[in-house]
Design a protein around this motif. Structure first.
Motif, mmCIF file in Angstrom:
data_model
loop_
_atom_site.group_PDB
_atom_site.id
_atom_site.type_symbol
_atom_site.label_atom_id
_atom_site.label_comp_id
_atom_site.label_asym_id
_atom_site.label_seq_id
_atom_site.Cartn_x
_atom_site.Cartn_y
_atom_site.Cartn_z
ATOM 1 N N ILE A 206 0.824 -1.212 0.000
ATOM 2 C CA ILE A 206 0.000 0.000 0.000
ATOM 3 C C ILE A 206 0.859 1.264 0.000
ATOM 4 O O ILE A 206 0.454 2.303 -0.537
ATOM 5 C CB ILE A 206 -0.945 -0.004 1.226
ATOM 6 N N ILE A 207 2.065 1.164 0.576
ATOM 7 C CA ILE A 207 2.912 2.354 0.763
ATOM 8 C C ILE A 207 3.164 3.129 -0.529
ATOM 9 O O ILE A 207 2.972 4.346 -0.565
ATOM 10 C CB ILE A 207 4.245 1.961 1.443
ATOM 11 N N PRO A 208 3.586 2.474 -1.620
ATOM 12 C CA PRO A 208 3.842 3.261 -2.854
ATOM 13 C C PRO A 208 2.545 3.587 -3.601
ATOM 14 O O PRO A 208 2.302 3.089 -4.695
ATOM 15 C CB PRO A 208 4.757 2.351 -3.668
ATOM 16 N N PHE A 209 1.686 4.418 -2.965
ATOM 17 C CA PHE A 209 0.416 4.838 -3.576
ATOM 18 C C PHE A 209 -0.487 3.665 -3.938
ATOM 19 O O PHE A 209 -1.318 3.769 -4.841
ATOM 20 C CB PHE A 209 0.670 5.700 -4.820
ATOM 21 N N GLY A 210 -0.307 2.545 -3.239
ATOM 22 C CA GLY A 210 -1.139 1.377 -3.496
ATOM 23 C C GLY A 210 -0.764 0.601 -4.741
ATOM 24 O O GLY A 210 -1.415 -0.388 -5.093
ATOM 25 N N LEU A 211 0.306 1.018 -5.419
ATOM 26 C CA LEU A 211 0.694 0.358 -6.674
ATOM 27 C C LEU A 211 1.114 -1.095 -6.455
ATOM 28 O O LEU A 211 0.953 -1.937 -7.343
ATOM 29 C CB LEU A 211 1.825 1.132 -7.348
ATOM 30 N N GLY A 212 1.649 -1.371 -5.260
ATOM 31 C CA GLY A 212 2.077 -2.736 -4.967
ATOM 32 C C GLY A 212 0.938 -3.730 -4.941
ATOM 33 O O GLY A 212 1.156 -4.942 -5.086
ATOM 34 N N LEU A 213 -0.287 -3.220 -4.783
ATOM 35 C CA LEU A 213 -1.449 -4.110 -4.744
ATOM 36 C C LEU A 213 -1.698 -4.760 -6.101
ATOM 37 O O LEU A 213 -2.325 -5.823 -6.170
ATOM 38 C CB LEU A 213 -2.694 -3.333 -4.303
ATOM 39 N N ILE A 214 -1.223 -4.126 -7.170
ATOM 40 C CA ILE A 214 -1.385 -4.694 -8.506
ATOM 41 C C ILE A 214 -0.716 -6.068 -8.576
ATOM 42 O O ILE A 214 -1.184 -6.968 -9.281
ATOM 43 C CB ILE A 214 -0.793 -3.748 -9.572
ATOM 44 N N TRP A 215 0.363 -6.212 -7.825
ATOM 45 C CA TRP A 215 1.056 -7.503 -7.756
ATOM 46 C C TRP A 215 0.546 -8.345 -6.588
ATOM 47 O O TRP A 215 0.298 -9.540 -6.731
ATOM 48 C CB TRP A 215 2.558 -7.281 -7.588
ATOM 49 N N MET A 216 0.346 -7.701 -5.451
ATOM 50 C CA MET A 216 0.092 -8.440 -4.215
ATOM 51 C C MET A 216 -1.267 -9.130 -4.194
ATOM 52 O O MET A 216 -1.385 -10.264 -3.726
ATOM 53 C CB MET A 216 0.208 -7.481 -3.022
ATOM 54 N N LEU A 217 -2.300 -8.457 -4.682
ATOM 55 C CA LEU A 217 -3.636 -9.058 -4.641
ATOM 56 C C LEU A 217 -3.720 -10.332 -5.484
ATOM 57 O O LEU A 217 -4.223 -11.358 -5.004
ATOM 58 C CB LEU A 217 -4.689 -8.031 -5.069
ATOM 59 N N PRO A 218 -3.231 -10.333 -6.742
ATOM 60 C CA PRO A 218 -3.213 -11.598 -7.489
ATOM 61 C C PRO A 218 -2.361 -12.669 -6.818
ATOM 62 O O PRO A 218 -2.717 -13.851 -6.823
ATOM 63 C CB PRO A 218 -2.615 -11.192 -8.841
ATOM 64 N N MET A 219 -1.249 -12.261 -6.211
ATOM 65 C CA MET A 219 -0.374 -13.240 -5.565
ATOM 66 C C MET A 219 -1.081 -13.934 -4.407
ATOM 67 O O MET A 219 -0.849 -15.128 -4.145
ATOM 68 C CB MET A 219 0.903 -12.557 -5.071
ATOM 69 N N ILE A 220 -1.958 -13.221 -3.698
ATOM 70 C CA ILE A 220 -2.681 -13.831 -2.581
ATOM 71 C C ILE A 220 -3.498 -15.024 -3.063
ATOM 72 O O ILE A 220 -3.495 -16.091 -2.436
ATOM 73 C CB ILE A 220 -3.595 -12.791 -1.899
ATOM 74 N N TYR A 221 -4.170 -14.854 -4.196
ATOM 75 C CA TYR A 221 -5.010 -15.952 -4.688
ATOM 76 C C TYR A 221 -4.179 -17.075 -5.290
ATOM 77 O O TYR A 221 -4.568 -18.251 -5.220
ATOM 78 C CB TYR A 221 -6.055 -15.411 -5.671
#
Length: 250
Positions: A206-221
């Protein structure tokens, strides 16, 4: 020759006895590598899920005032239940995509809708899980807010395999919830640690303007898919070698 179903990974029967191994380092490494080659389909699936949730929020804001949504506990619980019911088939579709990725089967963004094939069982699991979380929040919140958070974390952890069991193995909602609770309790500390690591990674994303979620959310699944494969096993169809289609498919 008829198609033959085979199980890749663990065994449901053995996992219900606690006979399974789970290496956190290995599942995180595998989930990371899988995400590198299966990022786009899950991003597309998340955009569908996000769009539907945005529409739901806009409708609620038109029906109720923003102030009432922020201050009314009953409305917050109602919106949580409604969100769980609406999102359940799509979440099931995302989990099935992660499961397929774990055994090398490619997907497309439209596969997020595959959860509608077992829509009502998935909704039942989501509804029961949400109600349990709400009850735990209320009861343990009487002790201390932090205890309430721990109780909700506990419920999330022990029920995480329920939806995958429904969407991949066709297990009924109540059995899926029971199996998930029983299986995870054999190695509960390890699963809790897994969730805490995920929570830490999400905070970093979330720290870098939430851009990391583009990778992290798919990785969770994809991670859920890898864990499911290792613990319960994934049913695939092994086709004849002379078949013109892929050798292995869901």
């Amino acid at each position: 020759m008829d198609d033959n179903k085979v199980i890749i990974g663990g065994s449901l029967v053995e996992s219900l006895k606690g006979n399974y191994q789970l290496s956190l380092r290995q599942v995180f490494e595998q989930a990371f590598n899988i995400t590198k080659s299966n990022l786009t389909p899950l991003i597309g699936g998340f955009l569908v899920l996000l769009s539907i949730n945005v529409v739901m929020v806009l409708i609620l804001m038109n029906v109720f005032s923003i102030e009432s949504l922020q201050t009314s506990i009953k409305l917050q619980y109602f919106s949580s239940i409604l969100q769980a019911v609406i999102s359940a088939p799509l979440l099931g579709g995302l989990m099935l995509m992660g499961i397929k990725h774990s055994v090398g089967i490619g997907t497309k963004s439209a596969d997020v809708f595959n959860g509608f094939n077992v829509m009502f069982p998935l909704i039942a699991v989501a509804l029961i899980s949400t109600l349990l979380s709400i009850v735990a929040s209320q009861l343990f919140g009487l002790i201390h807010p932090n205890v309430s958070i721990l109780a909700q974390l506990y419920i999330t952890v022990i029920l995480i395999l329920a939806m995958p069991l429904v969407i991949e193995r066709g297990v009924g909602p109540l059995n899926a919830l029971y199996y998930s609770i029983k299986i995870i309790h054999f190695k509960l500390p390890k699963f809790i640690l897994l969730f805490l690591i995920l929570a830490g990674l999400l905070l970093l994303a979330i720290i870098p303007f939430g851009l990391g979620l583009i990778w992290m959310l798919p990785m969770i699944y994809n991670l859920i898919g890898v864990v499911y494969r290792e613990v319960i096993g994934v049913t695939v169809i092994e086709k004849p070698k002379n078949s013109s289609s892929d050798n292995i498919s869901a």
